[in-house]
Design a protein around this motif. Sequence first.
Motif, PDB file in Angstrom:
ATOM      1  N   HIS A   1     -97.698 -92.176 -10.394  1.00  0.00           N
ATOM      2  CA  HIS A   1     -97.067 -93.433 -10.765  1.00  0.00           C
ATOM      3  C   HIS A   1     -95.959 -93.760  -9.774  1.00  0.00           C
ATOM      4  N   PRO A   2     -95.626 -95.037  -9.697  1.00  0.00           N
ATOM      5  CA  PRO A   2     -94.534 -95.441  -8.808  1.00  0.00           C
ATOM      6  C   PRO A   2     -93.228 -94.740  -9.181  1.00  0.00           C
ATOM      7  N   SER A   3     -92.384 -94.575  -8.202  1.00  0.00           N
ATOM      8  CA  SER A   3     -91.125 -93.893  -8.428  1.00  0.00           C
ATOM      9  C   SER A   3     -90.006 -94.625  -7.697  1.00  0.00           C
ATOM     10  N   VAL A   4     -88.834 -94.474  -8.224  1.00  0.00           N
ATOM     11  CA  VAL A   4     -87.650 -94.970  -7.538  1.00  0.00           C
ATOM     12  C   VAL A   4     -86.725 -93.775  -7.361  1.00  0.00           C
ATOM     13  N   TYR A   5     -86.377 -93.515  -6.153  1.00  0.00           N
ATOM     14  CA  TYR A   5     -85.576 -92.323  -5.926  1.00  0.00           C
ATOM     15  C   TYR A   5     -84.750 -92.469  -4.660  1.00  0.00           C
ATOM     16  N   ALA A   6     -83.834 -91.562  -4.512  1.00  0.00           N
ATOM     17  CA  ALA A   6     -83.079 -91.476  -3.268  1.00  0.00           C
ATOM     18  C   ALA A   6     -83.474 -90.149  -2.631  1.00  0.00           C
ATOM     19  N   ASP A   7     -83.551 -90.131  -1.344  1.00  0.00           N
ATOM     20  CA  ASP A   7     -84.101 -88.974  -0.655  1.00  0.00           C
ATOM     21  C   ASP A   7     -83.163 -87.767  -0.745  1.00  0.00           C
ATOM     22  N   GLY A   8     -83.533 -86.857  -1.614  1.00  0.00           N
ATOM     23  CA  GLY A   8     -82.697 -85.692  -1.871  1.00  0.00           C
ATOM     24  C   GLY A   8     -82.616 -84.758  -0.670  1.00  0.00           C
ATOM     25  N   ILE A   9     -83.729 -84.631   0.019  1.00  0.00           N
ATOM     26  CA  ILE A   9     -83.741 -83.731   1.167  1.00  0.00           C
ATOM     27  C   ILE A   9     -82.780 -84.254   2.228  1.00  0.00           C
ATOM     28  N   GLU A  10     -82.879 -85.541   2.480  1.00  0.00           N
ATOM     29  CA  GLU A  10     -81.972 -86.148   3.448  1.00  0.00           C
ATOM     30  C   GLU A  10     -80.518 -86.034   2.968  1.00  0.00           C
TER      31      GLU A  10
ATOM     32  N   ARG B   1     -73.637 -90.224  -1.868  1.00  0.00           N
ATOM     33  CA  ARG B   1     -73.857 -91.221  -2.903  1.00  0.00           C
ATOM     34  C   ARG B   1     -75.332 -91.489  -3.150  1.00  0.00           C
ATOM     35  N   GLN B   2     -75.690 -91.439  -4.418  1.00  0.00           N
ATOM     36  CA  GLN B   2     -76.959 -91.997  -4.846  1.00  0.00           C
ATOM     37  C   GLN B   2     -76.620 -93.262  -5.610  1.00  0.00           C
ATOM     38  N   PRO B   3     -77.205 -94.360  -5.254  1.00  0.00           N
ATOM     39  CA  PRO B   3     -76.832 -95.612  -5.929  1.00  0.00           C
ATOM     40  C   PRO B   3     -77.495 -95.725  -7.289  1.00  0.00           C
ATOM     41  N   ALA B   4     -76.909 -95.045  -8.268  1.00  0.00           N
ATOM     42  CA  ALA B   4     -77.552 -94.917  -9.585  1.00  0.00           C
ATOM     43  C   ALA B   4     -77.831 -96.271 -10.223  1.00  0.00           C
ATOM     44  N   TYR B   5     -76.829 -97.119 -10.230  1.00  0.00           N
ATOM     45  CA  TYR B   5     -77.016 -98.414 -10.881  1.00  0.00           C
ATOM     46  C   TYR B   5     -78.144 -99.204 -10.210  1.00  0.00           C
TER      47      TYR B   5
END
Lengths: 329, 329
Positions: free
Chosen positions: A148-157, A282-286
């Motif tokens: 399924h589609p996902s929205v995420y911020a690149d944790g590895i980076e 920063r992960q842009p949670a909002y």
Amino acid sequence: MATIRDVAEQAGVSVATVSRVLNDNGYVGAETRKRVMAAIEGLNYSPNEVARSLYKRESRLIGLLLPDITNPFFPQLARGIEDEVHRAGFRLLLGNSDEEASKELEYIQTFLQNQVVGIMSATNNTDSENYTNLDLPVVFLDRVSKQHPSVYADGIEGGRLAARTLVERGSKRITLIKGPGHIQPAMDRFQGALAVLSEAEVDFSVLSTSSYAFDDARTWAEELFAKYPDTDGVIASNDIVAIAILHEALRLGRRIPDDLQLIGYDDIPFSSLSYPSLSTIRQPAYEMGKEAAKLLIRMIQKEKEVEQTIQLPVTLIERNTTRKVDPNA
Amino acid sequence: MATIRDVAEQAGVSVATVSRVLNDNGYVGAETRKRVMAAIEGLNYSPNEVARSLYKRESRLIGLLLPDITNPFFPQLARGIEDEVHRAGFRLLLGNSDEEASKELEYIQTFLQNQVVGIMSATNNTDSENYTNLDLPVVFLDRVSKQHPSVYADGIEGGRLAARTLVERGSKRITLIKGPGHIQPAMDRFQGALAVLSEAEVDFSVLSTSSYAFDDARTWAEELFAKYPDTDGVIASNDIVAIAILHEALRLGRRIPDDLQLIGYDDIPFSSLSYPSLSTIRQPAYEMGKEAAKLLIRMIQKEKEVEQTIQLPVTLIERNTTRKVDPNA
DNA sequence: CACCTTTGTGTAACCGGTTACAGATAATTT
DNA sequence: AAATTATCTGTAACCGGTTACACAAAGGTG
């Protein structure tokens, strides 16, 4: 509660006509429409969503499953979702999974039983059959999946960025805190940082932790300084842990960032209010919440060409627990 | 999705019998029950809540309306509610009101349209007709009302306690921060503190603020030290503001608690992680949520003799932004 | 054994919307 | 003017459960 039949009677028309007025579809005469409107007004009628959902075989609810709303990363995410979903006329059914498979299953079950139009989930089991067999829109939050589609911020980076930051700013004996092993993004940022540290000319140690809970964070902090008293740079698993470490470090008289540099992860609202204020990834949670909601809504509206994944940028927020880089370097 | 008719057919019985098995009421033969169970199992059947809700005229959903889940007091509260409500088999419909009457009305509307069994709300308009005309269980959170039961902690007493604490520990030029005027608990704690300060032999000033938002908190903190640079004790409107003030105070080189004492309100999770850790007035948010949910559930189950209000204690949490009292005093 | 109660099961109405379909009238087209 | 199309409205089936009611069979009672 007045029903559509009451309105129909009051206006002297059939229920079908009332329904047409309500949904603004099909033909309705101007005069009739006026009478129906008046009856609706007069009876203070408001349609029963449950009946509508039953016939339509879908409600206007969206299921939102989070690990724990008490973790400060999630309220931001939830708020982004809520704002967007609300704008589109949907409402949220909320559940906390505590990362437990049984609770997760239970919630997905009740989401389905309530005929939600879509599900948003921050789970570690994106590929479990809980999700693979669903034939309704699903978006994963802060996780990646093929299903399924996902929205995420690149944790590895993000992990790399954190590690690079400490290395560049001169920490030589770095402690890398590894978050809970079953949480995918925790592992990603750990792997990213680990990779950078492995190649850098620094000593480093890994401290393994098993939760993100507030009450445990203090424990990890104490353990950290007991085990690695001479560390001069800490890459925390998230901001909660970072702030607990900051607290402990100050208590022990460490000078920050001179003796010890510290970098967190997430950029939760409090990280700018600690003193010294916390440098973090920063992960842009909002925004993640907003994007995820928008994506889900597009899927619900059966738009073609919906992105499969949206990756949001992680960014270094340089505050005062890291040193400034030498501008001449 | 399999329906009850599929199950009935599979088991060779009528839908009524299947329903009896599902709800464990009425007479069902042992052999029949077994066949029905097998069919349910075989078809992986799970009943449609929407259809049930329609007939029963109530769902198993509870509406929860909060000002803003992003304010760290509320996730705790919400979690207490969720845990309790979940145990009892209910699910939560969540809304953020932002203290706006229009959003509030909108959410109450959709709660009703979804036939919730009860509503929990942290609102400033407990006596608005939004609530007075409802004929379903309502519990107010963190607010008091004559109309419906409430669960709250005594803000006036909390304010008194905060003020008394600073006075007893020797602050002489106190600044009292007044929270947003439209938020009832903010006013309560303000009034409580004000009463104590008025009678104490101290100088004091009042700084008026209009929000609890993170981004604004820093502004209030700057304003505070600009206007009252020689204050030696601050009673903050909540912990967010307190921590922002702590940050600013440290930035300005104030020694805490020697030069400046500081007391917060709420005891949000972060208050123990600031450095120095924040002395504060604790409101037991999680427990408040739990109690409120239990109360609501009792009302839903139509128990007699349900308490009208539950008052939870506010307690002083003495940490390190206040001085120790002289044991000989 | 007649009568009453308990047990077991099915039929169909009901909850309150939506919509397919049909029929009627009005407006347009040819 | 006839044919076609657009506009307006109502009837009734349907969504998937729950339950009142009816009926039959079995068990118990005097």
